[in-house]
Scaffold this motif. Structure first.
Motif, PDB file in Angstrom:
ATOM      1  N   VAL A 193       0.831  -1.203   0.000  1.00 30.04           N
ATOM      2  CA  VAL A 193       0.000   0.000   0.000  1.00 30.04           C
ATOM      3  C   VAL A 193       0.868   1.257   0.000  1.00 30.04           C
ATOM      4  O   VAL A 193       1.851   1.349   0.726  1.00 30.04           O
ATOM      5  N   GLU A 194       0.458   2.212  -0.817  1.00 31.37           N
ATOM      6  CA  GLU A 194       1.052   3.546  -0.775  1.00 31.37           C
ATOM      7  C   GLU A 194      -0.072   4.539  -0.544  1.00 31.37           C
ATOM      8  O   GLU A 194      -0.973   4.680  -1.386  1.00 31.37           O
ATOM      9  N   LEU A 195      -0.035   5.201   0.586  1.00 28.57           N
ATOM     10  CA  LEU A 195      -1.051   6.204   0.908  1.00 28.57           C
ATOM     11  C   LEU A 195      -0.533   7.564   0.476  1.00 28.57           C
ATOM     12  O   LEU A 195       0.594   7.950   0.808  1.00 28.57           O
ATOM     13  N   GLY A 196      -1.348   8.285  -0.257  1.00 32.98           N
ATOM     14  CA  GLY A 196      -0.952   9.607  -0.728  1.00 32.98           C
ATOM     15  C   GLY A 196      -0.787  10.591   0.415  1.00 32.98           C
ATOM     16  O   GLY A 196      -1.151  10.313   1.566  1.00 32.98           O
ATOM     17  N   PRO A 197      -0.245  11.775   0.118  1.00 32.86           N
ATOM     18  CA  PRO A 197       0.022  12.762   1.169  1.00 32.86           C
ATOM     19  C   PRO A 197      -1.223  13.386   1.775  1.00 32.86           C
ATOM     20  O   PRO A 197      -1.142  14.088   2.783  1.00 32.86           O
ATOM     21  N   GLY A 198      -2.376  13.161   1.158  1.00 31.73           N
ATOM     22  CA  GLY A 198      -3.607  13.717   1.710  1.00 31.73           C
ATOM     23  C   GLY A 198      -4.022  14.983   1.005  1.00 31.73           C
ATOM     24  O   GLY A 198      -5.162  15.136   0.593  1.00 31.73           O
ATOM     25  N   ARG A 199      -3.081  15.903   0.838  1.00 37.35           N
ATOM     26  CA  ARG A 199      -3.340  17.140   0.107  1.00 37.35           C
ATOM     27  C   ARG A 199      -2.401  17.181  -1.104  1.00 37.35           C
ATOM     28  O   ARG A 199      -1.284  16.694  -1.043  1.00 37.35           O
ATOM     29  N   ASN A 200      -2.887  17.746  -2.186  1.00 40.34           N
ATOM     30  CA  ASN A 200      -2.085  17.838  -3.414  1.00 40.34           C
ATOM     31  C   ASN A 200      -1.589  16.456  -3.857  1.00 40.34           C
ATOM     32  O   ASN A 200      -0.419  16.282  -4.197  1.00 40.34           O
ATOM     33  N   ASP A 201      -2.502  15.482  -3.796  1.00 38.74           N
ATOM     34  CA  ASP A 201      -2.116  14.111  -4.141  1.00 38.74           C
ATOM     35  C   ASP A 201      -2.510  13.733  -5.567  1.00 38.74           C
ATOM     36  O   ASP A 201      -2.473  12.561  -5.934  1.00 38.74           O
ATOM     37  N   GLY A 202      -2.911  14.722  -6.357  1.00 34.80           N
ATOM     38  CA  GLY A 202      -3.290  14.414  -7.730  1.00 34.80           C
ATOM     39  C   GLY A 202      -4.557  13.609  -7.839  1.00 34.80           C
ATOM     40  O   GLY A 202      -4.771  12.921  -8.839  1.00 34.80           O
ATOM     41  N   ASP A 205      -5.761   8.757  -3.925  1.00 33.96           N
ATOM     42  CA  ASP A 205      -5.570   8.686  -2.472  1.00 33.96           C
ATOM     43  C   ASP A 205      -4.715   7.502  -2.053  1.00 33.96           C
ATOM     44  O   ASP A 205      -3.885   7.608  -1.149  1.00 33.96           O
ATOM     45  N   VAL A 206      -4.940   6.348  -2.681  1.00 32.57           N
ATOM     46  CA  VAL A 206      -4.229   5.125  -2.302  1.00 32.57           C
ATOM     47  C   VAL A 206      -3.842   4.367  -3.564  1.00 32.57           C
ATOM     48  O   VAL A 206      -4.643   4.264  -4.499  1.00 32.57           O
ATOM     49  N   ARG A 207      -2.633   3.841  -3.576  1.00 33.35           N
ATOM     50  CA  ARG A 207      -2.186   2.955  -4.652  1.00 33.35           C
ATOM     51  C   ARG A 207      -1.933   1.575  -4.062  1.00 33.35           C
ATOM     52  O   ARG A 207      -1.366   1.459  -2.967  1.00 33.35           O
ATOM     53  N   LEU A 208      -2.328   0.543  -4.807  1.00 37.09           N
ATOM     54  CA  LEU A 208      -2.209  -0.828  -4.326  1.00 37.09           C
ATOM     55  C   LEU A 208      -1.433  -1.682  -5.323  1.00 37.09           C
ATOM     56  O   LEU A 208      -1.668  -1.593  -6.535  1.00 37.09           O
ATOM     57  N   TRP A 209      -0.521  -2.483  -4.800  1.00 36.24           N
ATOM     58  CA  TRP A 209       0.190  -3.473  -5.602  1.00 36.24           C
ATOM     59  C   TRP A 209      -0.007  -4.848  -4.980  1.00 36.24           C
ATOM     60  O   TRP A 209      -0.036  -4.991  -3.756  1.00 36.24           O
ATOM     61  N   ARG A 210      -0.116  -5.853  -5.806  1.00 36.20           N
ATOM     62  CA  ARG A 210      -0.172  -7.212  -5.290  1.00 36.20           C
ATOM     63  C   ARG A 210       1.214  -7.620  -4.804  1.00 36.20           C
ATOM     64  O   ARG A 210       2.227  -7.147  -5.332  1.00 36.20           O
ATOM     65  N   PRO A 211       1.280  -8.477  -3.815  1.00 36.32           N
ATOM     66  CA  PRO A 211       2.584  -8.896  -3.276  1.00 36.32           C
ATOM     67  C   PRO A 211       3.488  -9.441  -4.376  1.00 36.32           C
ATOM     68  O   PRO A 211       3.044 -10.171  -5.256  1.00 36.32           O
ATOM     69  N   GLY A 212       4.751  -9.053  -4.321  1.00 37.55           N
ATOM     70  CA  GLY A 212       5.715  -9.555  -5.291  1.00 37.55           C
ATOM     71  C   GLY A 212       5.771  -8.761  -6.575  1.00 37.55           C
ATOM     72  O   GLY A 212       6.498  -9.146  -7.510  1.00 37.55           O
ATOM     73  N   VAL A 221      -4.203  -1.354  -8.510  1.00 36.88           N
ATOM     74  CA  VAL A 221      -5.450  -0.611  -8.281  1.00 36.88           C
ATOM     75  C   VAL A 221      -5.095   0.792  -7.791  1.00 36.88           C
ATOM     76  O   VAL A 221      -4.187   0.960  -6.964  1.00 36.88           O
ATOM     77  N   ILE A 222      -5.795   1.790  -8.297  1.00 37.74           N
ATOM     78  CA  ILE A 222      -5.721   3.127  -7.708  1.00 37.74           C
ATOM     79  C   ILE A 222      -7.074   3.414  -7.062  1.00 37.74           C
ATOM     80  O   ILE A 222      -8.123   3.014  -7.572  1.00 37.74           O
ATOM     81  N   VAL A 223      -7.022   4.084  -5.918  1.00 38.47           N
ATOM     82  CA  VAL A 223      -8.225   4.239  -5.099  1.00 38.47           C
ATOM     83  C   VAL A 223      -8.525   5.711  -4.861  1.00 38.47           C
ATOM     84  O   VAL A 223      -7.631   6.501  -4.517  1.00 38.47           O
ATOM     85  N   GLN A 224      -9.759   6.083  -5.031  1.00 35.45           N
ATOM     86  CA  GLN A 224     -10.253   7.408  -4.686  1.00 35.45           C
ATOM     87  C   GLN A 224     -11.193   7.261  -3.499  1.00 35.45           C
ATOM     88  O   GLN A 224     -12.163   6.486  -3.546  1.00 35.45           O
ATOM     89  N   CYS A 225     -10.902   7.945  -2.389  1.00 31.08           N
ATOM     90  CA  CYS A 225     -11.715   7.864  -1.169  1.00 31.08           C
ATOM     91  C   CYS A 225     -12.629   9.079  -1.083  1.00 31.08           C
ATOM     92  O   CYS A 225     -12.156  10.225  -1.194  1.00 31.08           O
ATOM     93  N   LYS A 226     -13.896   8.846  -0.874  1.00 28.77           N
ATOM     94  CA  LYS A 226     -14.869   9.930  -0.790  1.00 28.77           C
ATOM     95  C   LYS A 226     -15.700   9.775   0.479  1.00 28.77           C
ATOM     96  O   LYS A 226     -16.633   8.981   0.543  1.00 28.77           O
ATOM     97  N   ARG A 227     -15.324  10.524   1.518  1.00 31.51           N
ATOM     98  CA  ARG A 227     -16.112  10.528   2.745  1.00 31.51           C
ATOM     99  C   ARG A 227     -17.148  11.636   2.600  1.00 31.51           C
ATOM    100  O   ARG A 227     -16.860  12.806   2.828  1.00 31.51           O
TER     101      ARG A 227
END
Length: 311
Positions: A193-202, A205-212, A221-227
């Motif tokens: 998992v790579e969590l973006g900086p929160g602000r100015n993250d383009g 919000d989150v980038r995911l890679w499978r193990p290996g 997978v790229i993830v957009q979080c909407k609360r």
């Protein structure tokens, strides 16, 4: 306290009016238990007695003890805990009595030790000074962008437990905490998992890679979080698809405290976007799966006392 006590709490009226009250020991203990449950620390409200804990941990107790024997065992165990907390010298002899009362009864001593550990940790009738260096304020869940400093954690387990008891509060948590919650779920699912900086993250919000995955490989997978309370609009889906193409990612995911709008869902289906969504109900399922009541229990190592009591 008032915000987290159940409406039928016998202490609520007196606390609201700020008047002197005579409170029974049972009501006092159950109130503490209700607050622990409200914080997500325990799996159910109220404060079970030591005997009730023991019976739950040893389902076959009826074949090992009569009710009178069980009540006596509970009384001796409570007496031992009182002596242990005070550091009284007589505690070894009382523990020896517990060993004798459970001797030859399969699983009894193990269940008793566990019941005593929980009672020592949660009962308001035992007091101990336990210094903690990782205290966190509950309001940080709703007001702070600060996520756990530990490199292997994106979201505080205590917040997971709290939301498990209060699913209706999910929509109120801070947007950055929601990003951390999402990252925490996928990390526990085995993704890198790579969590973006929160602000100015383009807007990713989150980038995911499978193990290996090979270093430098595009994310799976790229993830957009909407609360938010409103449904996810078409523009969000279209923007995520554009980011997916730019990143060379395999798929996109929208995680929301609401749901995806019919129009956005129609666009995904009609244009065959490799995009899925996780709505409020799905996120609540994540929280239930991650919840660990009793994870924060602080109790003495009673098993060591069993060894110490032997000749």
């Amino acid at each position: 306290m008032l915000a987290h006590l159940p409406t039928d709490s016998p202490l609520r009226d007196g606390l609201t009016r700020d008047v002197a009250m005579r409170v029974s020991a049972e009501d006092y203990a159950n109130t503490v238990g209700d607050l622990l449950f409200a914080l997500g620390t325990t799996a159910r409200p109220g404060m079970p007695t030591l005997g009730m804990r023991f019976m739950a941990l040893l389902p076959g107790w009826r074949s090992l003890y009569t009710l009178d024997e069980l009540l006596t065992l509970e009384a001796v165990a409570n007496h031992y805990l009182q002596l242990r907390v005070r550091g009284a010298e007589a505690q070894a002899a009382i523990f020896q009595e517990l060993s004798e009362r459970t001797a030859g009864k399969a699983g009894a001593m193990e269940a008793l030790l566990e019941a005593m550990a929980f009672d020592l940790a949660y009962s308001p009738f035992f007091t101990r000074d336990v210094p903690l260096d990782d205290l966190v304020k509950l309001k940080a869940l709703f007001e702070s962008e600060q996520l756990p400093a530990a490199s292997d954690q994106w979201f505080d387990q205590r917040f997971v437990n709290y939301l498990g008891s209060h699913p209706e509060r999910l929509k109120d948590i801070h947007w950055r905490q929601f990003e951390g919650l999402t990252a925490e779920w996928f990390q526990r699912e085995g993704y890198d998992v790579e969590l973006g900086p929160g602000r100015n993250d383009g807007s990713i919000d989150v980038r995911l890679w499978r193990p290996g995955a090979a270093p430098g490989a595009p994310p799976a997978v790229i993830v957009q979080c909407k609360r938010q309370t409103r449904k996810i609009e078409r523009v969000v889906v279209k923007a995520l698809y554009a980011d997916l193409l730019a990143e060379g990612a395999g798929a996109g995911l929208v995680v929301t405290t609401s749901d995806i709008s019919p129009g956005a869902a129609s666009d995904i289906a009609a244009r065959a976007y490799p995009i899925t969504s996780a709505n409020r109900a799905q996120v609540q399922q994540w929280i239930c799966a991650m919840r660990k009541p009793d994870a924060g229990i602080v109790a003495d190592d009673l098993a060591a006392a069993q060894d110490e009591s032997r000749p």
